[in-house]
Design an enzyme around this catalytic site. Structure first.
Site, mmCIF file in Angstrom:
data_model
loop_
_atom_site.group_PDB
_atom_site.id
_atom_site.type_symbol
_atom_site.label_atom_id
_atom_site.label_comp_id
_atom_site.label_asym_id
_atom_site.label_seq_id
_atom_site.Cartn_x
_atom_site.Cartn_y
_atom_site.Cartn_z
ATOM 1 N N GLY A 46 0.922 -33.770 9.799
ATOM 2 C CA GLY A 46 1.795 -32.766 9.199
ATOM 3 C C GLY A 46 1.650 -31.446 9.925
ATOM 4 O O GLY A 46 0.573 -31.145 10.459
ATOM 5 N N CYS A 97 -6.831 -29.863 8.784
ATOM 6 C CA CYS A 97 -5.675 -29.058 9.183
ATOM 7 C C CYS A 97 -5.766 -28.787 10.671
ATOM 8 O O CYS A 97 -6.844 -28.472 11.184
ATOM 9 C CB CYS A 97 -5.675 -27.737 8.412
ATOM 10 S SG CYS A 97 -4.305 -26.648 8.824
#
Ligand code: QAP
Ligand code: CO
Length: 176
Positions: A46, A97
């Protein structure tokens, strides 16, 4: 197509609130295409536009398939101007992340969600998600509000992160 540099924590640019997208034009499409290339090249699932230094409300997600663990572009989701419509339950997942490479922690999220958004042409859609997809959408939508997953850590685990970050930064510097 191009691989774009990723903005890394603790860069303050990651705290900026992203702007609503109004023009669904070739510039947006090029950015989304470059974001996909960048996400795949960096082993991400993502990516929000602000992570490539474009603070606009756009994010992409491509989960690996269960059968072979591979990512396929036909599975790519592009969410422009997403808003949370409905939530249900809570769950936790060990998140990471691309802007905080090398650090992973359990974060609490809604278990299932319903999100209104626009596609790359401005067409309004609704996505119902649970499992890993629901987590990914919430993680990426946080970026649009200038929020990182480490901002959601309880105070003691946040301190553990800040300490670990020093080690991670040393390791990154050692890399060629
Ligand atoms: C957000 O995260 C997410 O530390 C996307 O060294 C997180 O793509 C979605 C990555 C949890 C669902 C669940 C992280 C790559 C990628 C790293 C990512 C790293 C290399 C993270
Ligand atoms: Co992220």
């Amino acid at each position: 197509m191009a691989i774009l540099p990723i903005v890394k924590y603790p860069n303050k640019r990651l705290k900026v609130k992203s702007q609503v997208v109004r023009e669904f034009d070739a510039n947006l499409h090029k950015l989304l295409d470059d974001m996909y290339e960048t996400m795949i090249a960096t082993n991400g699932i993502g990516l929000a536009a602000i992570q490539v230094d474009m603070p606009i409300c756009a994010l992409i997600i491509t989960l690996p398939r269960e059968e072979d663990g591979q990512q396929y572009e036909e599975d790519k989701l592009e969410l422009i101007n997403p808003t949370l419509l409905k939530t249900q339950g809570t769950t936790t997942y060990q998140e990471g992340c691309l802007s905080v490479p090398g650090f992973y922690e359990e974060i609490e999220r809604f278990e299932s969600i319903s999100v209104g958004y626009q596609d790359r042409f401005g067409v309004e859609k609704v996505l119902q998600a649970d499992g890993l997809l629901a987590i990914a959408v919430q993680h990426e939508m946080d970026h649009l509000n200038g929020v990182l997953f480490v901002d959601r850590l309880p105070i003691l685990r946040r301190k553990k992160f800040e300490k670990e970050l020093k080690r991670i930064q040393k390791e990154q510097k050692a890399k060629p």
